[in-house]
Design an enzyme around this catalytic site. Structure first.
Site, PDB file in Angstrom:
ATOM      1  CD  GLU A 153     -29.204  96.205 -75.746  1.00 23.76           C
ATOM      2  OE1 GLU A 153     -29.738  95.221 -76.282  1.00 23.76           O
ATOM      3  OE2 GLU A 153     -29.659  96.755 -74.741  1.00 23.76           O
ATOM      4  CD  GLU A 309     -32.052 100.642 -75.886  1.00 26.03           C
ATOM      5  OE1 GLU A 309     -32.708  99.693 -75.426  1.00 26.03           O
ATOM      6  OE2 GLU A 309     -31.363 100.530 -76.907  1.00 26.03           O
TER       7      GLU A 309
END
Ligand code: GAL
Length: 662
Positions: A153, A309
């Site tokens: 991320e 995720e």
């Protein structure tokens, strides 16, 4: 092109982040047994392992990871192996404080959490490359390796002196001369003219509003600086294992990275999605949000993508973290598959007992294998073999929603007509209106080839480049149906307002003489329209030149002025919507324009809350309500999940899913 096929090998990937360094080695054996029993075939390993792999500068501790990868391999579980560079060890910040980012105020952002690196720091980059190289050298040919996961991320911004020097280099490459920069940034305003490159700084804390083009360029720069970090590591792992797909997990609908440019640098595209389980079935923050991110990610990938995720139940970062009720984890997982995912992964496999995320749900919760959450995980894992035929297939869409990051960045700066205007909210409102009518949409870059779409929707693109405007105008002229939302085509790539309040090319397409004034509504206000609906958020004083008025403002200062217009342009039709209609009205409008464009919903007549999507040969029917729903099926079909045959209709349980094959 997505190389995800090389990782899936014909079966959906199912697994999650696996952080064995948080556990004693005895637990690993239990993990592997339980993973096998749950149908897990991929584990993402090493995301936050830097300090374990390199506990002191230059040290290498690989024996634990050798064991973990060996155990996974013996069990037939593939590995999505991370470069551990998202979270540098404390020693890097302590010994090299220049690697720590500084915020707009010059305050150091310390270690003790994660992501504490300045993307422009040569020292960070050197250490990150070294550990990535070491991991790649050791495991590049490991038999368990299925995919590379670079960083995590990417999201850091930095305003330090090193970033300032890097920003200047970036600006020199963009503008070449200082005169060109001064011109682009409009520095005649407020005495901001630069006389030397070295005077230029990142947009640090200042007395009042900062130059908007400086802010815009800093966002472009920050995305590019992070992308350099990504591509450097991507090249290292690719050299060690040619052909193995490389991804980095995007945050969903994240403002910080230019997602089109980033996706072009990846061989597989992945995203993390955390819709709010507290949201009702038709609230934008729930399933609709998932669908938007899924459609965007599929469009970035140009095909199948990976859900890297999601949460097995609740997260730990909302003010109130509601668990997912029974069935919701499965429903939202299969929604992702319906909308193009070839991998269903979770954060994380085993719930942590320590650290900041110990209350975040996991595939294997604190309460263990007999928990409700783990039983649902096993049940989902057991179903995925039946869905193998979906792997690698495409989701057809005749409608494109145009979306771009610089337009988002520019439209949300201070000093605009209304701070109530939120780009992602407007995008979500338009997507939601299409989604709840089962009109499947891609998202597209405004300069992309639009020829395969019948309808193009522009919720709100404040900034449009010349190339994008030419693209759009030619596409409508050739027969496309365009529906264009308010505050669009206002500024050029330098955030310079175009004469007439809207670019002349777009006005020609829409049949407008001018947008005379932007008239945002008071917070929470609505404005009645002559068709009996109401606008929210925004209104505009628009002067038509050829466009006909479909609905006018019915009250207030703009009473009698056009609110929604329609115009023939060449072979095509162009609508302008100068306010934000409510969800039903926008849905009606878009369903009508879609029908004109020859686009029908998937499964017309499906009851509210029932999502229908086609993927490859399959029709997914997802019931987002808590009650059973009965829908007519277009032809006799078999549900891949149950084996049941349905001749004319099917009843799908509350939060249930059917995957139908003719
Ligand atoms: C993601 C992140 C994971 C974990 C998760 C919690 O943003 O990549 O490491 O923090 O959120 O929801």
């Amino acid at each position: 092109m997505s190389a995800l096929n090389d990782a899936t090998r014909g079966r959906l990937l199912f697994g999650g982040d696996y952080n064995p360094e948080q556990w004693p080695a005895e637990v690993w054996h239990d993990d592997i047994r339980l993973m096998r029993e749950a149908g897990v075939n991929i584990a993402t390993v090493g995301v936050f392992s830097w300090a374990t792999l390199e506990p002191t500068p230059g040290a290498r501790e690989f024996s634990w990871l050798d064991s973990v990868l060996g155990l996974l391999d013996e069990a037939g579980i593939g590995v999505c192996l991370a470069t551990p560079t998202a979270s540098p060890p404390p020693w890097l910040g302590a010994r090299h404080p220049e690697t720590l980012p500084r915020d707009e105020n010059g305050t150091v952002v310390w270690y003790g959490s994660r992501n504490q690196f300045c993307p422009s720091s040569p020292v960070y980059r050197e250490h990150a490359a070294a550990i990535a190289q070491a991991v790649a050298d050791r495991y590049g040919s490991h038999p368990a390796l299925r995919m590379w996961h670079v960083g995590n991320e990417y999201c850091t911004s930095c305003w330090c002196d090193e970033s300032a020097r890097h920003f200047r280099r970036w600006l020199r490459a963009r503008y070449d001369t200082l005169d060109a920069l001064n011109e682009a940034w409009g520095t005649a305003f407020w005495s901001q003219r630069y006389s030397e490159w070295d005077e230029i700084i990142p947009p640090r804390r200042a007395q009042y509003l900062i130059n908007p083009t400086q802010l815009l360029d800093f966002r472009r720069f920050t995305s590019d600086a992070l992308m350099e970090c990504f591509t450097a590591e991507r090249d290292i792992v690719t050299a060690a294992s040619p052909g193995v797909p490389v991804t980095t997990n995007f945050m969903p609908l994240f403002a910080g990275l230019d997602g089109w440019r980033w996706a072009a640098e990846e061989s597989a595209v992945s995203v993390d999605i955390y819709p709010d389980p507290a949201a009702g079935p038709d609230e934008p923050a729930g399933a609709a949000y998932g669908a938007l991110v899924q459609d965007l990610t599929r469009s970035q990938a140009g095909g199948p993508w990976a859900l890297m995720e999601q949460a097995a139940s609740g997260v730990s970062w909302r003010p109130v973290n509601r668990p997912k009720p029974p069935g919701l984890m499965r429903l939202w997982s299969l929604q992702a598959v319906a909308r193009g995912a070839d991998a269903l992964c979770f954060f994380q496999w085993r719930q942590s007992r320590q650290g900041s995320e110990k209350f975040h749900s996991a595939m294997l919760p604190h309460s263990g294998e007999h928990s409700r959450v783990h039983r649902e995980i096993r049940a989902l894992g057991a179903e995925l073999d039946a869905l193998a035929p979906v792997t690698g297939t495409r989701v057809p869409a005749d409608i494109a929603i145009l979306h771009d990051w610089p337009a988002w960045w520019a439209s949300e700066q201070p000093g605009r007509p209304s701070t109530d205007l939120s780009y992602p909210d407007v995008l979500a409102a338009w997507h939601h209106a299409l989604w709840r009518r089962n009109l499947t949409t891609d998202l597209a870059h405004p300069e992309a080839d639009l020829s395969r779409y019948r309808m193009v929707v522009v919720p709100q693109l404040y900034l449009l480049t010349d190339a994008a405007l030419d693209n759009l105008a030619a596409w409508v002229h050739d027969g496309g149906v365009l529906v264009c939302g308010f505050f669009t085509g206002v500024a050029d790539a330098d955030d310079r307002v175009r004469p007439g309040g809207m670019d002349a090319r777009l006005r020609r397409v829409l049949g407008l003489a001018a947008v005379h004034e932007w008239c945002p509504l008071p917070t929470g206000g609505t404005v009645a329209l002559t068709d009996g609906t109401a606008g929210t958020l925004w209104s505009e004083d628009v002067e038509p030149a050829g466009a006909t008025t479909h609905a006018a403002y019915a009250e207030g200062d703009l009473a009698g002025r056009p609110a929604i217009t329609r115009h023939r342009h060449g072979e095509g039709t162009a609508w302008y919507v100068s306010t934000l209609p409510g969800a039903d009205a926008l849905g009606d409008l878009l369903a009508g324009t879609a029908a004109d464009a020859g686009v029908e919903p998937v499964l017309p007549g499906a009851p509210a809350g029932v999502e229908a999507v086609r993927r490859g040969p399959l029709l997914f029917v997802l019931n987002h309500t808590a009650e059973p729903a009965t829908v007519a099926v277009p032809e006799p079909c078999t549900d891949l999940l149950t084996g049941a045959r349905h001749e004319a209709e099917i009843t799908v349980e509350g939060r249930g899913v059917a995957v139908l094959r003719p």
